[in-house]
Write a protein that holds these residues in place. Structure first.
Motif, PDB file in Angstrom:
ATOM      1  N   ARG A  26      11.108  -1.110 -13.389  1.00 19.14           N
ATOM      2  CA  ARG A  26      12.344  -0.528 -13.415  1.00 19.14           C
ATOM      3  C   ARG A  26      13.512  -1.437 -12.802  1.00 19.14           C
ATOM      4  N   PHE A  27      13.013  -2.281 -11.632  1.00 17.35           N
ATOM      5  CA  PHE A  27      13.772  -3.224 -10.874  1.00 17.35           C
ATOM      6  C   PHE A  27      13.624  -4.664 -11.568  1.00 17.35           C
ATOM      7  N   LYS A  28      14.443  -5.509 -10.893  1.00 24.71           N
ATOM      8  CA  LYS A  28      14.585  -6.793 -11.579  1.00 24.71           C
ATOM      9  C   LYS A  28      13.162  -7.599 -11.364  1.00 24.71           C
ATOM     10  N   SER A  29      12.793  -8.002 -12.387  1.00 20.20           N
ATOM     11  CA  SER A  29      11.334  -8.983 -12.105  1.00 20.20           C
ATOM     12  C   SER A  29      11.638 -10.046 -11.008  1.00 20.20           C
ATOM     13  N   SER A  30      10.466 -10.123 -10.251  1.00 16.96           N
ATOM     14  CA  SER A  30      10.493 -11.280  -9.536  1.00 16.96           C
ATOM     15  C   SER A  30       9.156 -11.557  -9.256  1.00 16.96           C
ATOM     16  N   PRO A  31       9.001 -12.766  -8.777  1.00 17.72           N
ATOM     17  CA  PRO A  31       7.537 -13.412  -8.607  1.00 17.72           C
ATOM     18  C   PRO A  31       6.629 -12.663  -7.716  1.00 17.72           C
ATOM     19  N   ALA A  32       7.293 -11.658  -6.798  1.00 18.73           N
ATOM     20  CA  ALA A  32       6.484 -11.061  -5.843  1.00 18.73           C
ATOM     21  C   ALA A  32       5.990  -9.989  -6.560  1.00 18.73           C
ATOM     22  N   ASN A  33       6.250  -9.216  -7.815  1.00 17.60           N
ATOM     23  CA  ASN A  33       5.655  -8.118  -8.313  1.00 17.60           C
ATOM     24  C   ASN A  33       4.294  -8.384  -8.520  1.00 17.60           C
ATOM     25  N   ALA A  34       3.987  -9.737  -8.873  1.00 19.20           N
ATOM     26  CA  ALA A  34       2.348  -9.831  -9.344  1.00 19.20           C
ATOM     27  C   ALA A  34       1.620  -9.599  -7.972  1.00 19.20           C
ATOM     28  N   LEU A  35       2.119 -10.139  -6.833  1.00 16.87           N
ATOM     29  CA  LEU A  35       1.445  -9.647  -5.582  1.00 16.87           C
ATOM     30  C   LEU A  35       1.333  -8.458  -5.180  1.00 16.87           C
ATOM     31  N   ILE A  36       2.449  -7.694  -5.403  1.00 18.75           N
ATOM     32  CA  ILE A  36       2.462  -6.151  -5.265  1.00 18.75           C
ATOM     33  C   ILE A  36       1.526  -5.490  -6.257  1.00 18.75           C
ATOM     34  N   ILE A  37       1.409  -5.791  -7.307  1.00 11.71           N
ATOM     35  CA  ILE A  37       0.638  -5.225  -8.397  1.00 11.71           C
ATOM     36  C   ILE A  37      -1.020  -5.561  -8.022  1.00 11.71           C
ATOM     37  N   LEU A  38      -1.084  -6.798  -7.624  1.00  7.66           N
ATOM     38  CA  LEU A  38      -2.535  -7.200  -7.214  1.00  7.66           C
ATOM     39  C   LEU A  38      -2.822  -6.400  -5.945  1.00  7.66           C
ATOM     40  N   SER A  39      -2.094  -6.101  -4.794  1.00  6.93           N
ATOM     41  CA  SER A  39      -2.448  -5.426  -3.827  1.00  6.93           C
ATOM     42  C   SER A  39      -2.636  -4.059  -3.851  1.00  6.93           C
ATOM     43  N   ALA A  40      -1.943  -3.331  -4.903  1.00  8.23           N
ATOM     44  CA  ALA A  40      -2.298  -1.999  -5.457  1.00  8.23           C
ATOM     45  C   ALA A  40      -3.462  -1.825  -5.911  1.00  8.23           C
ATOM     46  N   MET A  41      -3.832  -2.942  -6.667  1.00 12.38           N
ATOM     47  CA  MET A  41      -5.186  -2.882  -7.540  1.00 12.38           C
ATOM     48  C   MET A  41      -6.331  -2.796  -6.473  1.00 12.38           C
ATOM     49  N   VAL A  42      -5.903  -3.893  -5.453  1.00  8.61           N
ATOM     50  CA  VAL A  42      -7.211  -4.198  -4.418  1.00  8.61           C
ATOM     51  C   VAL A  42      -7.352  -2.812  -3.493  1.00  8.61           C
ATOM     52  N   MET A  43      -6.122  -2.118  -3.216  1.00  8.55           N
ATOM     53  CA  MET A  43      -6.311  -1.113  -2.340  1.00  8.55           C
ATOM     54  C   MET A  43      -7.007   0.359  -3.166  1.00  8.55           C
ATOM     55  N   VAL A  44      -6.647   0.182  -4.184  1.00  9.22           N
ATOM     56  CA  VAL A  44      -7.235   1.431  -5.235  1.00  9.22           C
ATOM     57  C   VAL A  44      -8.672   0.987  -5.409  1.00  9.22           C
ATOM     58  N   GLY A  45      -9.243  -0.005  -5.572  1.00 12.51           N
ATOM     59  CA  GLY A  45     -10.405  -0.608  -5.728  1.00 12.51           C
ATOM     60  C   GLY A  45     -11.168  -0.271  -4.460  1.00 12.51           C
ATOM     61  N   ALA A  46     -10.615  -0.618  -3.090  1.00 10.60           N
ATOM     62  CA  ALA A  46     -11.242  -0.262  -1.931  1.00 10.60           C
ATOM     63  C   ALA A  46     -11.373   1.168  -1.639  1.00 10.60           C
ATOM     64  N   LEU A  47     -10.377   1.949  -2.207  1.00  2.07           N
ATOM     65  CA  LEU A  47     -10.684   3.338  -2.135  1.00  2.07           C
ATOM     66  C   LEU A  47     -11.610   3.751  -2.750  1.00  2.07           C
ATOM     67  N   ALA A  48     -11.912   3.341  -4.121  1.00  2.05           N
ATOM     68  CA  ALA A  48     -12.780   3.817  -5.030  1.00  2.05           C
ATOM     69  C   ALA A  48     -14.199   3.419  -4.430  1.00  2.05           C
ATOM     70  N   ALA A  49     -14.433   2.060  -3.729  1.00  4.83           N
ATOM     71  CA  ALA A  49     -15.747   1.728  -3.217  1.00  4.83           C
ATOM     72  C   ALA A  49     -15.822   2.521  -2.048  1.00  4.83           C
ATOM     73  N   MET A  50     -14.982   3.058  -1.264  1.00  2.00           N
ATOM     74  CA  MET A  50     -15.249   3.932  -0.197  1.00  2.00           C
ATOM     75  C   MET A  50     -15.670   5.172  -0.726  1.00  2.00           C
ATOM     76  N   ILE A  51     -15.109   5.878  -1.632  1.00  2.00           N
ATOM     77  CA  ILE A  51     -15.627   7.030  -2.113  1.00  2.00           C
ATOM     78  C   ILE A  51     -16.979   7.158  -2.722  1.00  2.00           C
ATOM     79  N   LEU A  52     -17.163   5.965  -3.336  1.00  2.00           N
ATOM     80  CA  LEU A  52     -18.572   5.914  -3.990  1.00  2.00           C
ATOM     81  C   LEU A  52     -19.548   5.594  -2.776  1.00  2.00           C
ATOM     82  N   SER A  53     -19.136   4.931  -1.527  1.00  2.00           N
ATOM     83  CA  SER A  53     -20.277   4.450  -0.420  1.00  2.00           C
ATOM     84  C   SER A  53     -20.293   6.063   0.197  1.00  2.00           C
ATOM     85  N   LEU A  54     -19.202   6.756   0.420  1.00  2.00           N
ATOM     86  CA  LEU A  54     -19.428   8.186   0.864  1.00  2.00           C
ATOM     87  C   LEU A  54     -20.357   9.110   0.074  1.00  2.00           C
TER      88      LEU A  54
END
Length: 107
Positions: A26-54
């Motif tokens: 929705r905002f203008k494209s910038s090269p930082a978007n890929a990093l933000i997307i990757l960070s969100a994926m890693v964060m949710v992946g870590a959350l999923a791993a934590m839930i599975l571990s629990l």
């Protein structure tokens, strides 16, 4: 860990990718978007791993509690049968003494 849990984790990561990509689109494209997307994926992946571990820890604790409950139940049954035998011995002895007292009283 069931296959269903793994599928849900994958769905979480993919949905975080789509959500972040669309939200940043929705905002203008910038090269930082890929990093933000990757960070969100890693964060949710870590959350999923934590839930599975629990979940795995809770299942392990549940099985340990079941084992302890079984052993406690067996111990209680053993004590109960031992106590029942001793009470029967004492009752038999008390009945014998009461009978002997009755016999000596009536003579």
């Amino acid at each position: 860990m069931e296959i269903r849990d793994v599928i849900f984790s994958i769905v979480m990561v993919v949905s975080s990718f789509v959500l972040t990509y669309e939200w940043l689109g929705r905002f203008k494209s910038s090269p930082a978007n890929a990093l933000i997307i990757l960070s969100a994926m890693v964060m949710v992946g870590a959350l999923a791993a934590m839930i599975l571990s629990l979940d795995m820890r809770l299942r392990k604790m549940d099985s340990m509690l079941d084992a302890k409950e079984r052993s406690l139940r067996i111990s209680v049954q053993s004590v109960e049968s031992n106590l029942d035998g001793r009470i029967n011995e004492v009752l038999t002895r008390v009945d014998d003494v009461a009978d002997s007292i009755d016999r000596t009283r009536y003579r």
